[in-house]
Motif scaffolding. Structure first.
Motif, PDB file in Angstrom:
ATOM      1  N   GLN A 175       0.788  22.503  20.913  1.00 32.86           N
ATOM      2  CA  GLN A 175       0.479  23.706  21.672  1.00 32.86           C
ATOM      3  C   GLN A 175      -0.380  23.276  22.859  1.00 32.86           C
ATOM      4  O   GLN A 175      -1.457  22.708  22.669  1.00 32.86           O
ATOM      5  N   VAL A 227       6.777  28.275  20.897  1.00 33.75           N
ATOM      6  CA  VAL A 227       6.545  27.127  20.016  1.00 33.75           C
ATOM      7  C   VAL A 227       5.926  27.560  18.696  1.00 33.75           C
ATOM      8  O   VAL A 227       6.261  27.036  17.634  1.00 33.75           O
ATOM      9  N   ALA A 228       5.042  28.545  18.740  1.00 36.13           N
ATOM     10  CA  ALA A 228       4.383  28.998  17.508  1.00 36.13           C
ATOM     11  C   ALA A 228       5.382  29.523  16.487  1.00 36.13           C
ATOM     12  O   ALA A 228       5.221  29.307  15.278  1.00 36.13           O
TER      13      ALA A 228
END
Length: 312
Positions: free
Chosen positions: A308, A272-273
């Motif tokens: 996150q 995701v980052a």
């Protein structure tokens, strides 16, 4: 006395998700429900159908539902305005400019003077990204040098089939149906994303929910995302599952196969980052061409746009 009564199983966490009645999200949710991935992951999923995206947006902001599917630009704008919605990636599948197989058009420069149909409106992300690429690489202002018409996705596709449009930019599943019926991709929005700075696929859409709700219902969020991943995994490997889904997908033969393949290509597979970092780069491109009408006054994508999961 301890142990004299059975310990009650913890109740399933309720998750109310609002989706469009005939949207592609329903394919995944139908798979999830049919195989009881919700129950096995400790959630009770309530799917609520809406007629349009604006209605789902209003419903989640009003607290009438817990989750919707929408794009990261909307999430960023809400956060920039003080909201706390956040996004977990759902799909990287994006639209493309489609032309008939027999068309002589091969590159963006060939769109000069042509009639282009665009679904999603003048501020559609894919349209803006392709415009940005045409300006940077070819010095072309597509709206100025072409005859651009906007319309609903089914109408845009129908006009293309009838030969009333030279090229069309449509949503990914409409493009897949066109591919199965005598059309090819001139350029995909994912090509524009990479050319404009993304290091890999970025989820165009995500499961969106309030951070406050996620903090108060961690099992609901975790259970839903696990159930979604199970459904995606099944759809990624089972052709038989797509045959079962055919009535929901409303496709068969080559069309069903192309929809299946394009859906699979759109399954998010990156951290995701990394998606968030790339979305931040694309935000600058989109803000530069779409202006305040698209992003409001925020110069950067809002922190926390991509969710996150907190460390346990």
């Amino acid at each position: 006395m301890l142990g004299s009564h059975p310990i009650a199983a913890s109740a399933a966490s309720k998750v109310r998700i609002g989706v469009l009645k005939f949207g592609t999200v329903s394919w995944e949710l139908e798979t999830l429900k049919d195989h009881k991935f919700d129950a096995t992951n400790g959630i009770d999923l309530d799917v609520i159908y809406f007629a349009g995206e604006d209605a789902t947006n209003v419903a989640i902001l009003a607290g009438a539902i817990d989750m919707i599917v929408t794009d990261w630009l909307w999430v960023s704008r809400q956060r920039s305005d003080g909201g706390d919605v956040t996004l977990a990636p759902y799909s990287t599948a994006v639209g493309a400019i489609m032309v008939k197989d027999a068309s002589p058009m091969r590159t963006l420069t060939d769109l000069k003077g042509k009639k282009i149909g665009v679904a999603g409106g003048a501020l559609d992300k894919s349209w803006l990204l392709i415009q940005a690429l045409a300006r940077r690489d070819h010095g072309l202002d597509l709206p100025a040098i072409s005859d651009v018409v906007f319309g609903a996705p089914p109408l845009i596709s129908e006009k293309a089939i009838q030969g009333e449009l030279d090229a069309v930019l449509n949503f990914w599943h409409f493009c897949a149906r066109l591919e199965a019926n005598g059309f090819r991709r001139l350029i995909g929005a994912e090509d524009a994303e990479k050319a404009l700075g993304a290091s890999g696929p970025v989820s165009a859409l995500g499961y969106v929910f309030h951070e406050k709700w996620a903090d108060e219902n961690p099992q609901a969020v975790r259970g839903f995302l696990k159930a979604s991943a199970r459904a995606k995994d099944l759809l990624a490997r089972s052709d038989e599952e797509w045959q079962r889904l055919a009535p929901v997908v409303r496709g068969e033969g080559k069309e069903l196969a192309k929809l299946r393949d394009r859906y699979r290509e759109g399954i998010p597979r990156r951290p995701v980052a990394k998606e968030a970092a790339d979305a931040g780069r694309l935000y600058h491109v989109l803000a530069g061409i779409g202006g305040e009408k698209l992003v409001g006054s925020a110069p950067e994508m809002a922190p926390g746009t991509f969710w996150q999961e907190p460390a346990k």
